[in-house]
Write a protein that holds these residues in place. Structure first.
Motif, PDB file in Angstrom:
ATOM      1  N   UNK A  34       0.805  -1.228   0.000  1.00 32.91           N
ATOM      2  CA  UNK A  34       0.000   0.000   0.000  1.00 32.91           C
ATOM      3  C   UNK A  34       0.840   1.281   0.000  1.00 32.91           C
ATOM      4  N   UNK A  35       2.086   1.172  -0.400  1.00 28.46           N
ATOM      5  CA  UNK A  35       2.957   2.355  -0.469  1.00 28.46           C
ATOM      6  C   UNK A  35       3.777   2.292  -1.753  1.00 28.46           C
ATOM      7  N   UNK A  36       4.500   3.396  -2.006  1.00 26.60           N
ATOM      8  CA  UNK A  36       5.448   3.426  -3.114  1.00 26.60           C
ATOM      9  C   UNK A  36       6.886   3.271  -2.622  1.00 26.60           C
ATOM     10  N   UNK A  37       7.044   2.883  -1.365  1.00 30.03           N
ATOM     11  CA  UNK A  37       8.384   2.764  -0.788  1.00 30.03           C
ATOM     12  C   UNK A  37       8.940   1.351  -1.003  1.00 30.03           C
ATOM     13  N   UNK A  59      18.593  10.715 -14.565  1.00 29.66           N
ATOM     14  CA  UNK A  59      18.459   9.273 -14.799  1.00 29.66           C
ATOM     15  C   UNK A  59      18.251   8.538 -13.478  1.00 29.66           C
ATOM     16  N   UNK A  60      18.998   8.925 -12.452  1.00 32.97           N
ATOM     17  CA  UNK A  60      18.838   8.299 -11.139  1.00 32.97           C
ATOM     18  C   UNK A  60      17.427   8.492 -10.605  1.00 32.97           C
ATOM     19  N   UNK A  61      16.917   9.712 -10.705  1.00 33.94           N
ATOM     20  CA  UNK A  61      15.570  10.010 -10.212  1.00 33.94           C
ATOM     21  C   UNK A  61      14.511   9.187 -10.947  1.00 33.94           C
ATOM     22  N   UNK A  62      14.650   9.093 -12.257  1.00 34.25           N
ATOM     23  CA  UNK A  62      13.683   8.336 -13.058  1.00 34.25           C
ATOM     24  C   UNK A  62      13.758   6.852 -12.725  1.00 34.25           C
ATOM     25  N   UNK A  63      14.969   6.319 -12.613  1.00 35.63           N
ATOM     26  CA  UNK A  63      15.125   4.900 -12.313  1.00 35.63           C
ATOM     27  C   UNK A  63      14.549   4.540 -10.933  1.00 35.63           C
ATOM     28  N   UNK A  64      14.823   5.365  -9.945  1.00 38.79           N
ATOM     29  CA  UNK A  64      14.289   5.074  -8.606  1.00 38.79           C
ATOM     30  C   UNK A  64      12.761   5.045  -8.631  1.00 38.79           C
ATOM     31  N   UNK A  65      12.191   5.829  -9.476  1.00 38.37           N
ATOM     32  CA  UNK A  65      10.732   5.870  -9.586  1.00 38.37           C
ATOM     33  C   UNK A  65      10.204   4.657 -10.342  1.00 38.37           C
ATOM     34  N   UNK A  66      10.845   4.313 -11.451  1.00 42.46           N
ATOM     35  CA  UNK A  66      10.342   3.240 -12.311  1.00 42.46           C
ATOM     36  C   UNK A  66      10.557   1.858 -11.710  1.00 42.46           C
ATOM     37  N   UNK A  67      11.637   1.682 -10.946  1.00 39.48           N
ATOM     38  CA  UNK A  67      12.000   0.342 -10.474  1.00 39.48           C
ATOM     39  C   UNK A  67      11.755   0.135  -8.979  1.00 39.48           C
ATOM     40  N   UNK A 110       6.538  12.171 -16.255  1.00 39.83           N
ATOM     41  CA  UNK A 110       7.218  11.595 -17.414  1.00 39.83           C
ATOM     42  C   UNK A 110       6.351  11.746 -18.657  1.00 39.83           C
ATOM     43  N   UNK A 111       6.948  11.622 -19.851  1.00 39.59           N
ATOM     44  CA  UNK A 111       6.151  11.704 -21.076  1.00 39.59           C
ATOM     45  C   UNK A 111       5.108  10.586 -21.118  1.00 39.59           C
ATOM     46  N   UNK A 112       3.993  10.779 -21.834  1.00 42.15           N
ATOM     47  CA  UNK A 112       2.982   9.713 -21.903  1.00 42.15           C
ATOM     48  C   UNK A 112       3.491   8.444 -22.580  1.00 42.15           C
ATOM     49  N   UNK A 113       4.435   8.578 -23.506  1.00 40.90           N
ATOM     50  CA  UNK A 113       5.063   7.428 -24.159  1.00 40.90           C
ATOM     51  C   UNK A 113       6.573   7.633 -24.154  1.00 40.90           C
ATOM     52  N   UNK A 114       7.301   6.638 -23.697  1.00 44.53           N
ATOM     53  CA  UNK A 114       8.754   6.768 -23.667  1.00 44.53           C
ATOM     54  C   UNK A 114       9.381   5.394 -23.479  1.00 44.53           C
ATOM     55  N   UNK A 115      10.665   5.325 -23.711  1.00 45.61           N
ATOM     56  CA  UNK A 115      11.489   4.155 -23.391  1.00 45.61           C
ATOM     57  C   UNK A 115      12.812   4.671 -22.862  1.00 45.61           C
ATOM     58  N   UNK A 161      13.189  -0.051 -19.835  1.00 44.40           N
ATOM     59  CA  UNK A 161      11.809   0.162 -19.397  1.00 44.40           C
ATOM     60  C   UNK A 161      11.084   0.935 -20.493  1.00 44.40           C
ATOM     61  N   UNK A 162       9.839   0.551 -20.745  1.00 48.42           N
ATOM     62  CA  UNK A 162       9.042   1.276 -21.748  1.00 48.42           C
ATOM     63  C   UNK A 162       7.633   1.469 -21.209  1.00 48.42           C
ATOM     64  N   UNK A 163       6.998   2.525 -21.693  1.00 45.38           N
ATOM     65  CA  UNK A 163       5.664   2.851 -21.202  1.00 45.38           C
ATOM     66  C   UNK A 163       4.904   3.619 -22.272  1.00 45.38           C
ATOM     67  N   UNK A 164       3.586   3.441 -22.298  1.00 46.01           N
ATOM     68  CA  UNK A 164       2.755   4.180 -23.225  1.00 46.01           C
ATOM     69  C   UNK A 164       2.445   3.417 -24.494  1.00 46.01           C
TER      70      UNK A 164
END
Length: 394
Positions: A84-87, A185-193, A234-239, A299-302
């Motif tokens: 129930x968290x993002x941690x 890149x670090x900020x994005x990775x910590x969020x995505x993974x 983040x963008x709606x579609x990205x990799x 990682x890919x999304x969108x």
């Protein structure tokens, strides 16, 4: 009873002996397809980029020379998210790699002794779990760890290999590839993974390492004017992916193929040289030692994520093409990770199932289940189809 002496590796004293012993083994590294032979180079270079590492060698009583070697490193990684968290839940793990025993000294308990000694060091350093990786066909290694050392089959990622050829691959006019600064890149990775397994807590050290060639994002060109890289959204579609240079760490060489296959590969290069306009995907000379680039953090999304990931893989191929000595682009991903369908690869060179085995090193009362996760990671189901492969351990 003959005694097996296990001690810490001494670079000045042992480097030549270890390299000679490993050359006699003629075995590919853990997780590499069996047609490849690995040239280790500097004996400890595969682990020296990790925060805590050790290399042990074994000697046989009454004989000169080294008869076995093993490497290990320790890091803190994610094992999923708190409920129930993002941690993320962080766990201290040890990775065991590079176990070799001289062909003339096998079945004498040397491999088991090396593993036990390394595990003892890992416990002293606070590691809660230890894991190793090997290809599915390496039954001897699997038996050693699962039957003698009490490891359990844990995850089975896939290794995808794409040879680099002389032609540049088109990126696509509707796609843009940008290089991300390391802090972004670090900020994005910590969020995505945050929900992934094996994402390293010290990702900043990886991204700033000299072997890291950069982190790149592909997105539709139409989103470039409106997306702010400094914004939290983040963008709606990205990799996104990062590229790690393995060329100076180890070399690979294809062995065990027929003369007919060698002739066919050479013929493809000759034909490509005479008729370059045909854009024949000729096979590079992989029968001589060559280096590789590792793609990690994929990682890919969108809606257009798959096409954008393919564009990133083409971009990485072109980077390898422009770097003398790079013969292949490699990625290792979770078996259920959707990026697997987007990464181009040659099935002959790839490995459909890389076997990861794991063992808990400490009792349940000391384990990390108190952070909100299951008390034993070994028995748990994957928290996400996405698996983060640390490039320092490839």
């Amino acid at each position: 009873m003959v005694e097996i002496l296990v001690r810490e590796f001494d670079a000045e004293r042992d480097s030549h002996a270890v390299e000679e012993m490993e050359r006699r083994c003629e075995v590919g590294p853990s997780g590499k397809p069996s047609i490849f032979t690995d040239f280790m180079g500097d004996a400890i270079c595969r682990i020296r980029h990790s925060p805590v590492y050790l290399m042990l060698v074994a000697e046989y009583e009454g004989e000169k020379g080294i008869v076995g070697v093993i490497r290990g490193c320790i890091k803190t990684v994610t094992r999923g998210r708190k409920p129930f968290t993002d941690f993320p839940i962080y766990t201290k793990v040890a990775y065991i790699l590079g176990l070799r025993v001289s062909p003339t000294h096998r079945r004498l308990g040397i491999g088991t002794k090396l593993v036990e000694k390394l595990e003892e060091w890992c416990r002293q350093k606070g590691a809660e779990y230890a894991y190793m990786a090997t290809e599915r066909g390496n039954q001897a290694s699997i038996n050693l760890f699962t039957l003698k050392c009490a490891y359990i089959r844990f995850r089975t990622p896939t290794i995808l290999v794409q040879p680099v050829h002389v032609h540049r691959k088109p990126i696509g006019s509707s796609h843009a590839v940008i290089r991300l600064a390391a802090p972004l890149a670090e900020s994005i990775y910590r969020r995505l993974f945050s929900a992934a397994e094996f994402f390293p807590k010290d990702i900043d050290a990886i991204l700033s390492n000299q072997l890291n060639l950069g982190t790149f994002m592909a997105l539709p060109k139409k989103h470039l004017p409106v997306w702010d890289p400094q914004a939290s959204r983040l963008p709606p579609s990205f990799a996104v992916m990062s590229v790690w240079n393995c060329k100076d760490v180890f070399k690979l060489q294809v062995k065990g193929v027929s003369p007919l296959t060698r002739a066919w590969c050479a013929g493809s290069r000759v034909l490509d040289g005479f008729m370059p306009w045909l854009q024949i995907p000729s096979i590079p000379d992989v029968f001589q030692p060559f280096g590789v680039y590792l793609l990690y953090g994929l990682y890919m999304e969108g809606k257009g994520g798959m096409g954008l990931m393919k564009a990133l893989c083409r971009f990485a191929h072109n980077m390898g093409r422009d770097d003398v000595g790079c013969g292949a682009i490699v990625a290792e991903v979770g078996r259920r990770d959707p990026v697997q369908e987007a990464v181009p690869h040659w099935q002959r060179f790839s490995c459909a199932e890389d076997v990861w085995c794991m063992k808990r090193l400490v009792g349940e009362e000391y384990c990390d289940g108190g952070e909100g996760g299951p008390p034993d990671w070994v028995q748990s189901q994957p928290s996400s189809p996405v698996l983060f492969v640390d490039p320092r351990e490839f």
